[in-house]
Design an enzyme around this catalytic site. Structure first.
Site, mmCIF file in Angstrom:
data_model
loop_
_atom_site.group_PDB
_atom_site.id
_atom_site.type_symbol
_atom_site.label_atom_id
_atom_site.label_comp_id
_atom_site.label_asym_id
_atom_site.label_seq_id
_atom_site.Cartn_x
_atom_site.Cartn_y
_atom_site.Cartn_z
ATOM 1 C CG ASP A 35 -30.669 17.992 12.193
ATOM 2 O OD1 ASP A 35 -29.852 17.462 11.435
ATOM 3 O OD2 ASP A 35 -30.577 19.173 12.584
ATOM 4 C CE LYS A 148 -28.432 20.177 9.992
ATOM 5 N NZ LYS A 148 -28.434 20.730 11.356
ATOM 6 C CB VAL A 176 -36.988 17.982 14.299
ATOM 7 C CG1 VAL A 176 -38.263 17.160 14.289
ATOM 8 C CG2 VAL A 176 -35.792 17.035 14.467
ATOM 9 C CB CYS A 181 -31.991 22.169 11.660
ATOM 10 S SG CYS A 181 -30.877 22.434 13.066
#
Length: 250
Positions: A35, A148, A176, A181
């Site tokens: 992410d 995702k 991050v 996550c």
């Protein structure tokens, strides 16, 4: 050393019972970057902008760590894995729909509440320019990209099938946010039988306590924790391999 420090040290000692991750198994070990998008890893954009609008100053530490520590560490890991010819997987969070209908109700409702409070729209929509990976750590041609729709990748993407088909058994995590996550994805991977490692300086969280707690808990129950990207690079042996290559070609 006070009692709290003694307890912490004891838990760190217990983490030695976790099976180690063989980073020299280069074909079966992948770096997973979670992410690192403009939507949640850049100032004045996306989630960071929303949080700052609701609570000014709340993201100051996160942004400082991201720019000064985490992004440089991720770049170091990417350089090492690429130099060694090892797999790299980039994970993004994004909904194909502006109403986030492909995301879980809890995640969708939380997002919409934050957006309304902050006065912004489409925080996780793939059509938003903020959905893009930060250019400093963006995927290179041939690297795997997985989208995702949940905070943990194994619950909202095809990552399990992708890794299985590629013969990947060990995962090194960076990205991050540490306690959300990154940790959720890494925990789920460990429960599915992958050898897992979190790289501390290559992850960022909103406050130090959240990051530290996530690292300690993961190291006790789920996998290994490397304090720095440098430790991982040394374990892979990229520098030594380059040195030997330079000597042999003189």
């Amino acid at each position: 050393m006070n009692q709290s420090e003694k307890t912490s040290a004891a838990f760190e000692d217990l983490s030695s019972t976790i099976p180690s991750v063989d980073l020299t198994d280069r074909r079966a070990t992948a770096l997973v970057v979670v992410d690192v998008q403009y939507s949640d890893a850049a100032p004045d954009r996306g989630w960071v902008k929303a949080c700052e609008a609701v609570e000014p100053g709340s993201m100051r530490y996160y942004l400082e760590r991201l720019e000064q520590t985490t992004l440089p560490a991720i770049r170091q890991l990417l350089g090492a894995f690429r130099a060694a010819g090892m797999p790299v997987v980039h994970i993004s969070t994004g909904s194909a729909y502006r109403d986030m209908r492909d995301c879980p109700p809890r995640f969708r409702d939380w997002t919409h509440r934050l957006e309304r409070a902050a006065g912004i729209d489409d925080m996780w929509w793939t059509g938003n320019p903020d959905y893009a990976f930060r250019k400093e750590v963006a995927p290179m041609e041939g690297e795997t990209v997985i989208r995702k729709t949940t905070q943990g990748a194994f619950n909202g993407s095809e990552i399990q099938n992708v890794l299985d088909r590629a013969g990947i058994r060990n995962l090194v995590f960076a990205g991050v946010v540490t306690s959300c996550c990154v940790e959720t994805t890494a925990r789920d991977a460990a429960d599915r039988g992958f050898g897992c490692m979190l790289v501390s300086d290559a992850c960022a969280d909103c406050i130090p306590a959240m990051h530290d707690a996530a690292m300690m808990n993961f190291g006790l129950y789920f996998g290994q924790v490397a304090r720095s990207a440098e430790e991982v690079v040394r374990a892979i042996g990229v520098g030594e391999r380059r040195k030997n290559h330079d000597v042999s070609t003189r």
